[in-house]
Design a protein around this motif. Sequence first.
Motif, PDB file in Angstrom:
ATOM      1  N   LEU A   1       0.662  -1.198  -0.286  1.00  0.00           N
ATOM      2  CA  LEU A   1       0.008   0.005  -0.066  1.00  0.00           C
ATOM      3  C   LEU A   1       0.937   1.370   0.031  1.00  0.00           C
ATOM      4  O   LEU A   1       0.466   2.258  -0.678  1.00  0.00           O
ATOM      5  N   GLN A   2       1.902   1.243   0.602  1.00  0.00           N
ATOM      6  CA  GLN A   2       2.847   2.408   0.421  1.00  0.00           C
ATOM      7  C   GLN A   2       3.395   2.501  -0.887  1.00  0.00           C
ATOM      8  O   GLN A   2       3.374   3.585  -1.184  1.00  0.00           O
ATOM      9  N   ARG A   3       3.581   1.348  -1.649  1.00  0.00           N
ATOM     10  CA  ARG A   3       4.114   1.463  -2.912  1.00  0.00           C
ATOM     11  C   ARG A   3       2.921   2.189  -4.036  1.00  0.00           C
ATOM     12  O   ARG A   3       3.198   3.111  -4.724  1.00  0.00           O
ATOM     13  N   VAL A   4       1.659   1.866  -3.612  1.00  0.00           N
ATOM     14  CA  VAL A   4       0.417   2.451  -4.336  1.00  0.00           C
ATOM     15  C   VAL A   4       0.553   3.757  -4.008  1.00  0.00           C
ATOM     16  O   VAL A   4       0.323   4.520  -5.101  1.00  0.00           O
ATOM     17  N   THR A   5       0.562   4.445  -2.861  1.00  0.00           N
ATOM     18  CA  THR A   5       0.891   6.043  -2.673  1.00  0.00           C
ATOM     19  C   THR A   5       1.994   6.572  -3.463  1.00  0.00           C
ATOM     20  O   THR A   5       1.706   7.562  -4.022  1.00  0.00           O
ATOM     21  N   GLU A   6       3.053   5.746  -3.276  1.00  0.00           N
ATOM     22  CA  GLU A   6       4.304   6.416  -4.044  1.00  0.00           C
ATOM     23  C   GLU A   6       4.009   6.271  -5.692  1.00  0.00           C
ATOM     24  O   GLU A   6       4.529   7.300  -6.378  1.00  0.00           O
ATOM     25  N   ASP A   7       3.215   5.481  -6.047  1.00  0.00           N
ATOM     26  CA  ASP A   7       2.841   5.416  -7.607  1.00  0.00           C
ATOM     27  C   ASP A   7       2.053   6.519  -7.767  1.00  0.00           C
ATOM     28  O   ASP A   7       1.767   6.998  -8.710  1.00  0.00           O
ATOM     29  N   LEU A   8       0.926   6.664  -6.841  1.00  0.00           N
ATOM     30  CA  LEU A   8       0.053   7.867  -7.230  1.00  0.00           C
ATOM     31  C   LEU A   8       0.646   9.330  -7.305  1.00  0.00           C
ATOM     32  O   LEU A   8       0.341  10.046  -7.882  1.00  0.00           O
ATOM     33  N   LEU A   9       1.654   9.541  -6.175  1.00  0.00           N
ATOM     34  CA  LEU A   9       2.338  10.589  -6.195  1.00  0.00           C
ATOM     35  C   LEU A   9       2.912  10.981  -7.342  1.00  0.00           C
ATOM     36  O   LEU A   9       3.117  11.938  -8.128  1.00  0.00           O
ATOM     37  N   ALA A  10       3.818   9.995  -7.937  1.00  0.00           N
ATOM     38  CA  ALA A  10       4.650  10.020  -9.199  1.00  0.00           C
ATOM     39  C   ALA A  10       3.575  10.195 -10.327  1.00  0.00           C
ATOM     40  O   ALA A  10       3.876  11.140 -11.199  1.00  0.00           O
ATOM     41  N   ALA A  11       2.381   9.440 -10.567  1.00  0.00           N
ATOM     42  CA  ALA A  11       1.483   9.596 -11.536  1.00  0.00           C
ATOM     43  C   ALA A  11       0.796  10.995 -11.612  1.00  0.00           C
ATOM     44  O   ALA A  11       0.789  11.591 -12.739  1.00  0.00           O
ATOM     45  N   THR A  12       0.475  11.383 -10.917  1.00  0.00           N
ATOM     46  CA  THR A  12      -0.363  12.800 -10.584  1.00  0.00           C
ATOM     47  C   THR A  12       0.758  13.551 -11.008  1.00  0.00           C
ATOM     48  O   THR A  12       0.488  14.957 -11.540  1.00  0.00           O
ATOM     49  N   GLU A  13       2.000  13.792 -10.468  1.00  0.00           N
ATOM     50  CA  GLU A  13       3.188  14.661 -10.701  1.00  0.00           C
ATOM     51  C   GLU A  13       3.595  14.752 -12.448  1.00  0.00           C
ATOM     52  O   GLU A  13       3.465  15.530 -13.057  1.00  0.00           O
ATOM     53  N   LEU A  14       3.669  13.463 -12.579  1.00  0.00           N
ATOM     54  CA  LEU A  14       3.945  13.098 -14.128  1.00  0.00           C
ATOM     55  C   LEU A  14       2.724  13.476 -15.142  1.00  0.00           C
ATOM     56  O   LEU A  14       3.005  14.095 -16.147  1.00  0.00           O
ATOM     57  N   ALA A  15       1.578  13.535 -14.561  1.00  0.00           N
ATOM     58  CA  ALA A  15       0.448  14.156 -15.583  1.00  0.00           C
ATOM     59  C   ALA A  15       0.737  15.419 -15.654  1.00  0.00           C
ATOM     60  O   ALA A  15       0.425  15.996 -16.796  1.00  0.00           O
ATOM     61  N   LEU A  16       0.899  16.228 -14.594  1.00  0.00           N
ATOM     62  CA  LEU A  16       1.305  17.831 -14.602  1.00  0.00           C
ATOM     63  C   LEU A  16       2.408  18.001 -15.830  1.00  0.00           C
ATOM     64  O   LEU A  16       2.431  18.915 -16.481  1.00  0.00           O
ATOM     65  N   ILE A  17       3.396  17.108 -15.364  1.00  0.00           N
ATOM     66  CA  ILE A  17       4.798  17.471 -16.140  1.00  0.00           C
ATOM     67  C   ILE A  17       4.468  17.306 -17.928  1.00  0.00           C
ATOM     68  O   ILE A  17       4.494  17.793 -18.643  1.00  0.00           O
ATOM     69  N   GLU A  18       3.647  15.990 -17.890  1.00  0.00           N
ATOM     70  CA  GLU A  18       3.175  15.606 -19.511  1.00  0.00           C
ATOM     71  C   GLU A  18       2.410  16.834 -19.891  1.00  0.00           C
ATOM     72  O   GLU A  18       2.474  17.182 -21.006  1.00  0.00           O
TER      73      GLU A  18
END
Length: 249
Positions: free
Chosen positions: A213-230
């Motif tokens: 579940l901590q990895r899920v949190t890390e994935d979400l943080l990265a994905a939402t940040e990547l969406a802004l970057i993209e």
Amino acid sequence: MTTGEKLYQRVAGAIETAILEGRYLPGARLPGERDLAEEFGVSRPTIREAMIALEIRGFVTARHGSGLYVSATAGAAADGPELDVGAFELIEARLLFEGEAAALAATAVDAEMLTRLEEALVAMAADNSGHAERLQADRHFHMLIAEATGNSLVATIIETLWKVREQSPLCVHMFDKARREGVTPRVDEHRLIVDALRAHDPQAARQAMHGHLQRVTEDLLAATELALIEQARSEIEARRDHIARRVAL
């Protein structure tokens, strides 16, 4: 903070008010995540939920890779949708309940349940499975662990948490962003949970669930940040093409 109001809602509400009162004008850049986290005394995931909520409601937009800016139409967004629970808040609750559920299940799981968990892993890993099938297999896996506790109240609580994931607009939006960035259920992490259950090791089962579940949190943080970057990258590429066409005239 009013009774029942969530942290991200308090932050989003304060920023909404600041926008509507003209403290942040259309086109103005909002402070960065770290600064906002310090100002409101909350975590960066809470700030991320608040920013995504404001984005969904039309108050802010990402621009040029330099952060979030007040939308030109922010004043018209005041009657936007209520977004309810965010993904980070949900995962925090899942860490609490599903970690202990895994530990309890490790003391009671039998061979039949282990077989059913293995079948769920196979379904999660199937090459011909689409996103909906993998998500259903993921949900089924976690509900099997809840069932393995032998406690109907534990199973009801965990089922409720999964319903929140499927029904809260903010949760749905955030997990959809993650899916578009290629985030899918990690079979190897689920395998570690099954291994701990098979060994009837409560501590290892708790740790494996927490790690997942901590990895899920890390994935979400990265994905939402990547969406802004993209989004910013797309705007930059469009501008570059526009300049190239003008130079070629």
